[in-house]
Scaffold this active site. Sequence first.
Site, short mmCIF file in Angstrom:
data_model
loop_
_atom_site.label_atom_id
_atom_site.label_comp_id
_atom_site.label_asym_id
_atom_site.label_seq_id
_atom_site.Cartn_x
_atom_site.Cartn_y
_atom_site.Cartn_z
N GLU A 164 -2.27 5.01 2.99
CA GLU A 164 -2.15 3.63 2.53
C GLU A 164 -3.49 2.97 2.19
O GLU A 164 -3.56 2.16 1.26
CB GLU A 164 -1.40 2.79 3.58
CG GLU A 164 0.10 3.12 3.69
CD GLU A 164 0.40 4.30 4.62
OE1 GLU A 164 -0.55 4.92 5.14
OE2 GLU A 164 1.60 4.62 4.78
N ASP A 215 0.80 -1.22 0.00
CA ASP A 215 0.00 0.00 0.00
C ASP A 215 0.83 1.27 0.00
O ASP A 215 0.33 2.34 0.36
CB ASP A 215 -0.92 -0.01 1.24
CG ASP A 215 -0.12 -0.12 2.54
OD1 ASP A 215 1.12 -0.02 2.49
OD2 ASP A 215 -0.74 -0.29 3.61
N HIS A 225 12.72 4.81 13.49
CA HIS A 225 12.62 5.03 12.04
C HIS A 225 13.50 6.21 11.63
O HIS A 225 13.76 7.11 12.43
CB HIS A 225 11.14 5.32 11.74
CG HIS A 225 10.76 5.27 10.28
ND1 HIS A 225 11.08 6.25 9.38
CD2 HIS A 225 10.06 4.35 9.57
CE1 HIS A 225 10.61 5.95 8.18
NE2 HIS A 225 9.98 4.78 8.27
N GLU A 262 -0.32 -8.93 -1.44
CA GLU A 262 -0.94 -8.39 -0.21
C GLU A 262 -2.14 -7.50 -0.58
O GLU A 262 -2.28 -6.37 -0.12
CB GLU A 262 0.06 -7.62 0.66
CG GLU A 262 -0.31 -7.53 2.12
CD GLU A 262 0.63 -6.62 2.91
OE1 GLU A 262 0.62 -5.40 2.70
OE2 GLU A 262 1.40 -7.14 3.75
N HIS A 274 5.94 4.88 13.38
CA HIS A 274 6.30 5.71 12.22
C HIS A 274 5.10 6.26 11.45
O HIS A 274 5.26 7.13 10.60
CB HIS A 274 7.17 4.90 11.25
CG HIS A 274 6.41 3.85 10.50
ND1 HIS A 274 5.66 4.12 9.38
CD2 HIS A 274 6.27 2.53 10.73
CE1 HIS A 274 5.10 3.00 8.95
NE2 HIS A 274 5.44 2.02 9.75
N ARG A 289 2.32 8.07 9.49
CA ARG A 289 2.14 9.50 9.20
C ARG A 289 1.05 10.12 10.07
O ARG A 289 1.20 11.21 10.59
CB ARG A 289 1.72 9.66 7.73
CG ARG A 289 2.76 10.29 6.86
CD ARG A 289 2.46 10.08 5.39
NE ARG A 289 3.69 9.68 4.73
CZ ARG A 289 4.53 10.50 4.13
NH1 ARG A 289 4.26 11.78 4.06
NH2 ARG A 289 5.64 10.06 3.57
C1 UD1 Z 1 6.63 4.72 4.02
C2 UD1 Z 1 5.26 4.27 3.51
C3 UD1 Z 1 4.50 3.55 4.61
C4 UD1 Z 1 5.32 2.44 5.22
C5 UD1 Z 1 6.67 2.99 5.68
C6 UD1 Z 1 7.54 1.87 6.18
C7 UD1 Z 1 4.11 5.69 1.87
C8 UD1 Z 1 3.17 6.82 1.68
N1 UD1 Z 1 4.47 5.44 3.12
O1 UD1 Z 1 6.38 5.69 5.03
O2 UD1 Z 1 3.32 3.00 4.05
O3 UD1 Z 1 4.61 1.93 6.33
O4 UD1 Z 1 7.32 3.61 4.56
O5 UD1 Z 1 8.59 2.34 6.96
O6 UD1 Z 1 4.52 5.09 0.92
N2 UD1 Z 1 14.08 8.33 5.46
C9 UD1 Z 1 15.46 8.29 5.32
N3 UD1 Z 1 16.04 7.09 4.96
C10 UD1 Z 1 15.34 5.95 4.77
C11 UD1 Z 1 13.94 6.00 4.91
C12 UD1 Z 1 13.32 7.19 5.26
O7 UD1 Z 1 16.12 9.28 5.50
O8 UD1 Z 1 15.93 4.91 4.45
C13 UD1 Z 1 13.42 9.60 5.89
C14 UD1 Z 1 13.37 10.69 4.82
O9 UD1 Z 1 13.57 11.92 5.45
C15 UD1 Z 1 11.93 10.61 4.32
C16 UD1 Z 1 11.20 10.21 5.58
O10 UD1 Z 1 12.06 9.31 6.25
O11 UD1 Z 1 11.50 11.87 3.81
C17 UD1 Z 1 9.86 9.54 5.33
O12 UD1 Z 1 9.97 8.48 4.39
P1 UD1 Z 1 8.72 8.13 3.45
O13 UD1 Z 1 9.06 6.95 2.59
O14 UD1 Z 1 8.24 9.35 2.74
O15 UD1 Z 1 7.58 7.77 4.47
P2 UD1 Z 1 7.50 6.64 5.59
O16 UD1 Z 1 6.90 7.30 6.78
O17 UD1 Z 1 8.80 5.96 5.72
N1 UDP Z 2 11.86 -4.01 10.93
C1 UDP Z 2 13.24 -4.15 10.81
N2 UDP Z 2 14.04 -3.38 11.59
C2 UDP Z 2 13.55 -2.47 12.48
C3 UDP Z 2 12.14 -2.32 12.58
C4 UDP Z 2 11.33 -3.10 11.79
O1 UDP Z 2 13.72 -4.96 10.02
O2 UDP Z 2 14.33 -1.81 13.16
C5 UDP Z 2 10.98 -4.82 10.06
C6 UDP Z 2 9.88 -5.59 10.75
O3 UDP Z 2 10.33 -6.89 11.11
C7 UDP Z 2 8.77 -5.63 9.70
C8 UDP Z 2 9.01 -4.38 8.88
O4 UDP Z 2 10.30 -3.91 9.21
O5 UDP Z 2 8.91 -6.75 8.82
C9 UDP Z 2 7.97 -3.34 9.17
O6 UDP Z 2 8.32 -2.14 8.57
P1 UDP Z 2 7.66 -0.76 8.96
O7 UDP Z 2 7.13 -0.84 10.35
O8 UDP Z 2 8.66 0.30 8.63
O9 UDP Z 2 6.47 -0.62 7.89
P2 UDP Z 2 4.97 -1.17 7.85
O10 UDP Z 2 4.99 -2.63 8.00
O11 UDP Z 2 4.21 -0.46 8.92
O12 UDP Z 2 4.50 -0.74 6.50
#
Ligand code: UD1
Ligand code: UDP
Length: 380
Positions: free
Chosen positions: A132, A96, A242, A118, A209, A211
């Site tokens: 999502e 999603d 995160h 999924e 994490h 939003r």
């Molecule tokens: C995204 C997904 C969410 C998922 C989550 C898993 C969307 C809209 N959201 O949300 O569904 O649950 O990932 O974690 O697709 N950042 C880094 N390095 C990284 C990752 C993130 O610096 O490796 C920082 C950046 O500043 C970025 C912010 O995190 O702007 C948010 O990342 P983003 O992918 O936009 O949203 P998530 O909250 O991670």
């Molecule tokens: N996870 C990980 N390291 C961490 C935290 C989570 O590998 O420090 C894994 C966790 O086992 C799960 C996935 O990340 O499989 C979940 O990711 P996240 O919570 O970022 O996203 P969501 O599932 O909510 O989309």
Amino acid sequence: MPSIMPIFGTRPEAIKMAPIINALDASTIFDCIVTVTGQHRDMLDQVNEIFGIVPDHDLNILRQGQSLSSIMTRTMDGLDTLFSKAKPDAVIVQGDTTTSTAGAIAAFYHGIPVVHVEAGLRSGDLMSPFPEEANRKMISQIASLHLAPTRTSQTNLLAEGVRPEDIVVTGNTVIDALLATVNKPIAFADLHLEEVAASGRKILLVTTHRRENQGEAMRAVGRALARIADAEPDLVIVLPVHKNPAVREAVLPALKGKLNVIVTEPLAYGEFTRLLSLSHIVLTDSGGVQEEAPSLGKPVLVMRDNTERPEAIEAGTVALIGTDEERIVKEIDLLLHDQYHYDSMANAVNPYGDGKASNRTVAAIAQLLGVGIRDDEFTG
Ligand code: UD1
Ligand code: UDP
């Protein structure tokens, strides 16, 4: 040989796509073109490395503080060019995220069939999880093959008019990833965690994490954790935090100086699943963690008001508690001090999969592309 392009960009997509990519490679009937958007960077690369996945294409779209629209447009732009050159016979998107949605729409515009892994999870609230719930529904409108993890998700799709023959119930590939990883002897890079593991102290594992929880809701989570840390000096709270700066700014200030709170960078998947298996209680707003923890018999408190994953709630292992500070403190207190309550939640259940979801996924894709037949479905 048909060519198939898995497209993913975030940590959870990478974890859930990895067993599929490995099964596609093992099947030798597909040319698998692994494409990442780089919506996440460190958190994505960390997973690919563990599962030995080397992307063929990387759109590298991440910008600090990126907006949803920029993820969407940068992914669609990159895929437009890539599809014109690579011309895959089908794409696979997972879940999603905005990467998945952009990947599905870009493929649809190019006339490329979309396989949705999924599929069919629904919270029933377009604003939660945001964006999502809407993303997942949009993908359902254009997918050719819907791989539903459970009967509930299949039922949701049927209720929306998806043809029964286009749905296969596979189980969730996260359980494939979990089972392949959780029993490996993996050391924690952070020595504090090794000490805690050796001490046998009770661990409260926390991830957050979402939003819609950023801002005041997440500050309340931080305050609740600080109170729990003070009230329970023998407990260790572990928070692999995160990468999102908005998460860190909200949750971390209240935890400063708390000696029984360990804040770590995102843990490599093997370390995280080990920590999950060592934990006493899990407090989270994550989707994937809600699916994994019940398999390990861990009580899970979900910091949301609703969920698109009702199965483990029905099984009694997961409870929805929202983000109210008092409520979080009270629910943790209850689990720590009421053994009957704890035991009633600490059941190992596997409503999300049996470890064979990726084989069912590959067989379903083979049938879609005319080079194989489907397997028996996951029955739960
Ligand atoms: C995204 C997904 C969410 C998922 C989550 C898993 C969307 C809209 N959201 O949300 O569904 O649950 O990932 O974690 O697709 N950042 C880094 N390095 C990284 C990752 C993130 O610096 O490796 C920082 C950046 O500043 C970025 C912010 O995190 O702007 C948010 O990342 P983003 O992918 O936009 O949203 P998530 O909250 O991670
Ligand atoms: N996870 C990980 N390291 C961490 C935290 C989570 O590998 O420090 C894994 C966790 O086992 C799960 C996935 O990340 O499989 C979940 O990711 P996240 O919570 O970022 O996203 P969501 O599932 O909510 O989309």
